[in-house]
Design a protein around this motif. Structure first.
Motif, PDB file in Angstrom:
ATOM      1  N   LEU A  96       0.846  -1.199   0.000  1.00 30.20           N
ATOM      2  CA  LEU A  96       0.000   0.000   0.000  1.00 30.20           C
ATOM      3  C   LEU A  96       0.879   1.246   0.000  1.00 30.20           C
ATOM      4  CD1 LEU A  96      -2.813   1.385   0.385  1.00 30.20           C
ATOM      5  CD2 LEU A  96      -2.425   1.168   2.864  1.00 30.20           C
ATOM      6  N   SER A  97       0.592   2.164  -0.905  1.00 25.25           N
ATOM      7  CA  SER A  97       1.387   3.391  -1.004  1.00 25.25           C
ATOM      8  C   SER A  97       0.478   4.604  -1.174  1.00 25.25           C
ATOM      9  CB  SER A  97       2.356   3.326  -2.186  1.00 25.25           C
ATOM     10  OG  SER A  97       3.296   2.279  -2.035  1.00 25.25           O
ATOM     11  N   PHE A  98       0.815   5.672  -0.477  1.00 24.74           N
ATOM     12  CA  PHE A  98       0.156   6.967  -0.681  1.00 24.74           C
ATOM     13  C   PHE A  98       0.969   8.034   0.042  1.00 24.74           C
ATOM     14  CE2 PHE A  98      -1.660   5.339   3.247  1.00 24.74           C
ATOM     15  CZ  PHE A  98      -1.691   6.446   4.091  1.00 24.74           C
ATOM     16  N   SER A  99       0.739   9.276  -0.303  1.00 27.02           N
ATOM     17  CA  SER A  99       1.398  10.386   0.378  1.00 27.02           C
ATOM     18  C   SER A  99       0.389  11.510   0.561  1.00 27.02           C
ATOM     19  CB  SER A  99       2.610  10.885  -0.416  1.00 27.02           C
ATOM     20  OG  SER A  99       2.213  11.381  -1.679  1.00 27.02           O
ATOM     21  N   LEU A 100       0.654  12.368   1.542  1.00 23.86           N
ATOM     22  CA  LEU A 100      -0.221  13.496   1.824  1.00 23.86           C
ATOM     23  C   LEU A 100       0.453  14.793   1.393  1.00 23.86           C
ATOM     24  CD1 LEU A 100      -1.451  12.627   5.442  1.00 23.86           C
ATOM     25  CD2 LEU A 100      -2.426  11.933   3.255  1.00 23.86           C
ATOM     26  N   SER A 101      -0.348  15.710   0.892  1.00 21.62           N
ATOM     27  CA  SER A 101       0.137  17.052   0.561  1.00 21.62           C
ATOM     28  C   SER A 101      -0.210  17.997   1.702  1.00 21.62           C
ATOM     29  CB  SER A 101      -0.511  17.553  -0.734  1.00 21.62           C
ATOM     30  OG  SER A 101      -0.203  16.690  -1.808  1.00 21.62           O
TER      31      SER A 101
END
Length: 539
Positions: A348-353
């Motif tokens: 699982l991969s994601f990033s926040l701005s």
């Protein structure tokens, strides 16, 4: 159910003062009142967990079932199936019957009479619990609540939402004659909530509900029991919550008119008494009339009605102590599973701005709370990386409030080096903790009070990244709305798991992560409605 002359005080804090109420056997009753009025305490009195100083509540010989706000299973190693089945004490009754059969073989005539009498009682209990059809009844309930896939799990492995569903199923299957429900819709998905609503509407027994979910109350109840924190009395209103609000508003309007008339009379008497006191000693008529008015004034002051206080709601202003980085958080190739279980997520991969609002949705048990615990380092991933920007200051609100130290007082829980004691008292007052209440230990607080402590603690940390796990549970609608407005104006970043559509819509979500497949989509109200409203199990 009938309550007579209820009196209860904790030190100088009066809860009930000669309060009374009367409910019919099949009434569905919502219990309302401001925080600290004594709603949950009323349940404790009914369950005989709290003694009154005076008075009584009569429930006859009715079996009482209770669903608390905080679900805590005593035997966490038990399977879900065994826990549910044992809600009716059929195995225990049958075991005692078998013992009686063995004893009858050697018992004398007098002993046989006693044993046969007991056997008749136990057989009547089996009939009452419908023992010969019990598995079909339970299987139907399991099917209706869609919890079949959980039956082989241990209680300790359930998520927060799953715990609520299983505890509710256990309660309903136990076949009580009086149901006491304390915030029953917390953690329930839309499908289960709809089933529970219909079940309770048709339930052949008494139901008493403490809930901040107004729509839920209005769909079920035919009476409202109002616990008044000012007068310490209890009033029962016919109709649902909306009707209660209208009737209560009318009562307050008439009460205000009466109080103003009483205050005018007190002023008139007071003015006369003052003039009489200033009159000449030789003016015997004025002096005599003044004495008479003094007596009337004392009686008028003693009988002056109290206004119901306008309790201020929680006010919070969440401002980060410093600006965060452009990418506050990165999650890369995260894989995790509990021992001997399948992967909850794989790579699982994601990033926040910086500044965005990122919502996690998914069915109960797919790992929403677990993901937040992994990010906070409470759990460790099987593989993958969780990386915070060096400028990221994290504030974490846990669904089950485990971030609070139960041994500390409210005041100790909100320690902050930037504030003096007077300033902290002022902030706690905004969270409805005033006077001696700030010295209460966290362990004795209600879930709603604990939620307010946790939110206050969050405020004082001034983070630039908020990680929130079901932040509106246990809070009344007005407080939820105020918190939503503050989070809407918050300039930092929010990572959120919530089953509250109004709150989600209010704070302005930008993107959504859908578990378990890890798909990330832009926020849209239509998509939110799909997951929250159209009878799916997503929360």
């Amino acid at each position: 159910m009938r309550g007579q002359h209820l009196c209860l005080a904790f030190g100088n804090e009066v809860i009930y003062d000669d309060a009374e109420f009367n409910l019919n056997d099949l009434d569905k009753t919502g219990i309302v009142g401001v925080n600290g009025a004594g709603k949950t305490t009323l349940f404790k009195v009914i369950l005989k967990q709290q003694e009154l100083d005076r008075g009584y509540i009569n429930t006859g010989s009715a079996r009482i079932g209770y669903l608390p706000q905080e679900i805590d299973f005593s035997d966490r190693q038990k399977s879900v199936w065994d826990y549910l089945f044992d809600a009716r004490p059929i195995r225990k009754i049958e075991a005692e019957l078998n013992e009686i059969y063995d004893k009858l073989a050697t018992a004398n005539e007098e002993e046989q009479i006693v044993l046969l009498r007991r056997m008749g009682t136990l057989q009547a209990q089996l009939d009452e619990f419908d023992a010969y059809n019990v598995e079909n009844i339970l299987l139907q309930l399991i099917d209706d609540m869609k919890i079949g896939e959980l039956l082989d799990m241990k209680l300790e492995d359930l998520s927060g939402g799953q715990k609520s569903k299983i505890a509710f199923a256990h309660l309903l299957f136990s076949n009580p004659q009086i149901l006491l429900l304390d915030e029953p819709t917390n953690h329930l998905d839309a499908t289960t909530k709809e089933f529970v609503t219909n079940y309770l509407k048709n339930y052949k027994g008494s139901v008493l509900i403490i809930s901040h979910d107004i729509d839920f109350l209005n769909a079920i109840v035919n009476k409202i029991l109002f616990v008044n924190k000012v007068t310490h009395k209890i009033s029962v209103y016919n109709g649902d919550y909306a009707m209660f609000k209208r009737k209560y508003a009318q009562e307050q309007l008439l009460k205000e008119l009466r109080i103003k008339e009483q205050e005018q009379e007190i002023k008139r008497l007071s003015d006369f008494v003052q003039k009489a006191r200033q009159a000449s000693q030789t003016n015997h008529n004025i002096k005599r009339m003044g004495k008479d008015r003094e007596i009337k004034l004392a009686k008028a002051i003693a009988s002056l009605e109290k206004r119901d206080k306008e309790y201020k709601h929680v006010k919070i202003q969440l401002e980060p102590k410093r600006m965060g980085g452009k990418v506050p958080l990165e999650v890369s190739n995260l894989t995790f599973h509990y021992s001997n279980k399948a992967n909850l997520y794989e790579k699982l991969s994601f990033s926040l701005s910086q500044g965005e609002r990122f919502l996690i949705v998914g069915e109960n048990g797919v790992g929403k709370s677990t993901l937040l615990k992994l990010i906070m380092g409470i759990l460790q991933p099987i593989s993958g990386e969780i990386k915070f920007n060096p400028k990221t200051d994290v504030g974490y609100y846990a669904q089950e409030l485990e971030i609070l130290d139960e041994s500390k007082t409210v005041f100790e829980s909100t320690e902050n080096s930037d504030l003096n004691d007077l300033q902290r008292h002022g902030i706690l007052a905004n969270f409805l903790f005033q006077g001696d209440t700030v010295m209460k230990k966290v362990e004795v607080l209600s879930p709603g009070e604990k939620a307010r402590v946790a939110l206050c603690k969050l405020l004082l940390e001034k983070p630039n990244l908020l990680i929130l796990d079901e932040p509106t549970n246990h809070l009344d609608p007005d407080t939820q709305a105020i918190i939503g407005e503050n989070f809407k104006d918050y300039t930092g970043t929010i990572l959120l798991a919530s089953h509250n559509p109004e709150f989600v819509e209010q704070i302005g979500i930008t993107r959504m992560l859908i578990l378990p497949d890890g798909k990330i989509v832009d926020y849209s109200k239509e998509l939110l409605d799909y997951y929250y409203i159209l009878n799916t199990d997503f929360i």
